[in-house]
Design an enzyme around this catalytic site. Structure first.
Site, PDB file in Angstrom:
ATOM      1  N   LYS A 118       0.828  -1.221   0.000  1.00 40.78           N
ATOM      2  CA  LYS A 118       0.000   0.000   0.000  1.00 40.78           C
ATOM      3  C   LYS A 118       0.864   1.274   0.000  1.00 40.78           C
ATOM      4  CE  LYS A 118      -2.599   1.123   3.832  1.00 40.78           C
ATOM      5  NZ  LYS A 118      -2.447   2.536   4.184  1.00 40.78           N
ATOM      6  N   ARG A 159      -8.489  12.965  12.258  1.00 40.78           N
ATOM      7  CA  ARG A 159      -7.049  12.726  12.441  1.00 40.78           C
ATOM      8  C   ARG A 159      -6.238  14.003  12.206  1.00 40.78           C
ATOM      9  NH1 ARG A 159      -5.719   7.400   9.136  1.00 40.78           N
ATOM     10  NH2 ARG A 159      -3.678   7.749  10.101  1.00 40.78           N
ATOM     11  N   SER A 216       6.982  10.090  11.788  1.00 42.51           N
ATOM     12  CA  SER A 216       5.938   9.773  10.815  1.00 42.51           C
ATOM     13  C   SER A 216       6.477   9.842   9.394  1.00 42.51           C
ATOM     14  CB  SER A 216       4.776  10.760  10.979  1.00 42.51           C
ATOM     15  OG  SER A 216       3.961  10.745   9.841  1.00 42.51           O
ATOM     16  N   GLN A 261       4.639   9.634   6.856  1.00 39.15           N
ATOM     17  CA  GLN A 261       3.703  10.449   6.065  1.00 39.15           C
ATOM     18  C   GLN A 261       4.117  11.916   6.107  1.00 39.15           C
ATOM     19  OE1 GLN A 261      -0.194   9.561   7.637  1.00 39.15           O
ATOM     20  NE2 GLN A 261      -0.268   7.561   6.649  1.00 39.15           N
ATOM     21  N   ASP A 308       2.090  -0.278  11.896  1.00 38.79           N
ATOM     22  CA  ASP A 308       0.862  -0.901  11.384  1.00 38.79           C
ATOM     23  C   ASP A 308       0.722  -2.358  11.842  1.00 38.79           C
ATOM     24  OD1 ASP A 308       0.218   1.443  10.151  1.00 38.79           O
ATOM     25  OD2 ASP A 308       0.989   0.866   8.190  1.00 38.79           O
ATOM     26  N   LYS A 341      -4.462   6.746  14.591  1.00 41.26           N
ATOM     27  CA  LYS A 341      -4.622   5.949  13.369  1.00 41.26           C
ATOM     28  C   LYS A 341      -6.096   5.907  12.968  1.00 41.26           C
ATOM     29  CE  LYS A 341      -0.355   5.276  12.736  1.00 41.26           C
ATOM     30  NZ  LYS A 341       0.274   5.899  11.592  1.00 41.26           N
ATOM     31  N   ARG A 347      -6.174   3.009  18.186  1.00 43.70           N
ATOM     32  CA  ARG A 347      -5.847   1.574  18.218  1.00 43.70           C
ATOM     33  C   ARG A 347      -5.467   1.098  19.607  1.00 43.70           C
ATOM     34  NH1 ARG A 347      -3.003   0.943  12.235  1.00 43.70           N
ATOM     35  NH2 ARG A 347      -5.009   0.921  11.135  1.00 43.70           N
TER      36      ARG A 347
END
Ligand code: S3P
Length: 431
Positions: free
Chosen positions: A22, A122, A168, A170, A315, A342, A346
């Site tokens: 992904k 988020r 992160s 991202q 993840d 997330k 979580r």
């Protein structure tokens, strides 16, 4: 649709390969389409998250022709993207939202960025801050979606020297993508190593990018479109590996698997716990190591995982918490705060669902404690997934150790990251 699982198949043996990774697929679209030209992406996973990025690129003016797991792209390059797009819907995908915000600011595109209910809760301020420092013109309420992205007042963005405030990939990627289109050099310094697919793909396409330990420099430079064959998703493999470990007398080979040094940290940790896993790197795709992996049923020992490992197994923590539940002793996963941000919180999902299964677990001082036991669970259980794909699949793994029925609510949410998840889980579980 809910999924009712009644234990596991008697033993499982076989050889599989998995839909494309992904993280790399998002980047194959977002970074792969920055130079002008044509290219193909093969083994592209038509998961909902990747489709969000695919649709976003179409809205920017990239022509995309789909043919099963393969797609052909004709891109005008970032200088030719549509400069005004009414809105872009990122669905549930944090990677789409964070990375494309960098792309939109860098390419000076005006649009509105939307997301589903989960994504709209988020944090986006982690990318808004540095992108604004570069000259990005972003409007938001409390740093959350929807974002309005407007043309930058001063034209092109300016490179920055940025020290990461959160671990992160991202955030790092969003800044590097914007930095590629900015004037001057953009320098990003990580606190702890996070996944490095952005750096590897920029290099693979020929960009001027330099990595020295935790410091990454990028500047505008010529890149060329290249065909990209996406390696199998190691985060989807994490569930298959866990099921094989837990089901006696099982053995599975996974071919064409991503074996990126940072992303395979989960595998290294399982090996430290005693898992019978071997792998061989056999080549490279998209600048990434690939190979095959063999896993066999194993008995695990508990472990302590340090905070610096978290970004690279982030993840996998839901499924890891299931494995930790079935080895006798206490496992500690340190520094897991980021899990709160997330697709669901979580930490609370893991705690509440494990408690339903009578597994002792707690969260204190940013650490997750799980007291594992070797016995099977023996009761009918309902798992609340909160629409979170990785929670759903992690607790499907737990179902292999339940003699009663395990009902996973909203199993369909697994389509977010794992196309055809049922086909793979059915190899191991009765449903
Ligand atoms: C991703 C990075 C991780 C991960 C996400 C994919 C990426 O998020 O949780 O599923 O592709 O860069 P953070 O980097 O924000 O932790």
């Amino acid at each position: 649709m809910d999924l009712v699982i009644k234990g596991h198949k008697s033993f499982v043996q076989g050889e599989i390969s998995l839909p494309g990774d992904k993280s790399i697929s998002h980047r194959a679209l977002l970074i792969g389409a920055l130079p002008k030209g044509k290219y193909r992406i093969t083994n592209f996973p038509f998961s909902e998250d990747c489709i969000s990025t695919l649709n976003a690129m179409k809205a920017l003016g990239v022509k995309i022709y789909e043919n099963h797991e393969n797609i052909e792209l004709v891109t005008p390059g970032y200088r030719g993207f549509n400069s005004y797009v009414d809105s872009i819907d990122c669905g549930n995908s944090g990677t789409t939202a964070r990375l494309i915000t960098g792309l939109l600011c860098g390419a000076n595109i005006q649009t509105k960025l939307l997301g589903d209910t989960s994504l709209s809760k988020r944090p986006m301020d982690r990318v808004i801050g540095p992108l604004k420092d570069m000259g990005g013109n972003i409007g938001s309420i409390e740093g959350k979606l929807p974002l309005s992205i407007n043309k930058s007042i001063h034209g092109a963005l300016k490179g920055i020297d940025y020290n990461m405030l959160v671990d992160s990939a991202q955030v790092k990627s969003s800044i590097l993508i914007a930095g590629y289109m900015a004037e001057g050099i953009t320098k990003v310094t990580e606190r702890n190593y996070s996944r490095n697919h952005t750096e590897l793909l920029f290099k693979f396409l020929g960009a001027g990018l330099l990595v020295q330990d935790k410091v990454i420099n990028i500047k505008n430079s010529e890149m060329h479109c290249r065909d990209l064959n996406i390696p199998g998703d190691i985060s989807s493999a994490a569930f298959i590996i866990a099921l094989t470990i837990l089901i006696p007398k099982s053995s599975i080979t996974i071919n064409n698997l991503l074996l990126n040094k940072r992303r395979k940290r989960y595998i290294e940790i399982l090996k430290l716990m005693g898992a019978d896993i071997e792998y061989q790197v056999t080549g490279e795709e998209c600048g990434e190591a690939i190979g095959s992996l063999q896993v066999k049923s194993s008995e695990l020992k508990p472990i302590i995982i340090e905070e610096e490992d978290i970004p690279n197994i982030i993840d996998e923590i839901p499924v890891f918490s299931i494995l930790a539940s079935f080895c006798s002793g206490v496992s500690i996963i340190k520094g897991v705060n980021e899990l709160k941000y997330k697709e669901s919180n979580r930490i609370s999902c893991i705690l509440s669902n494990l408690s339903t299964c009578d597994i002792n677990c707690s969260y204190t001082d940013n650490n997750l404690y799980i007291e594992g036991k070797e016995d099977f669970i023996n009761k009918d259980i309902t798992i609340e997934t909160f629409g979170d794909h990785r929670i759903a699949m992690a607790f499907a793994v737990l179902a292999s150790r339940n003699k009663g029925e395990t009902k996973i609510l909203d199993w369909d949410c697994t389509k977010i990251s794992f196309p055809n998840s049922e086909k793979y889980f059915r190899m191991f579980l009765n449903f």
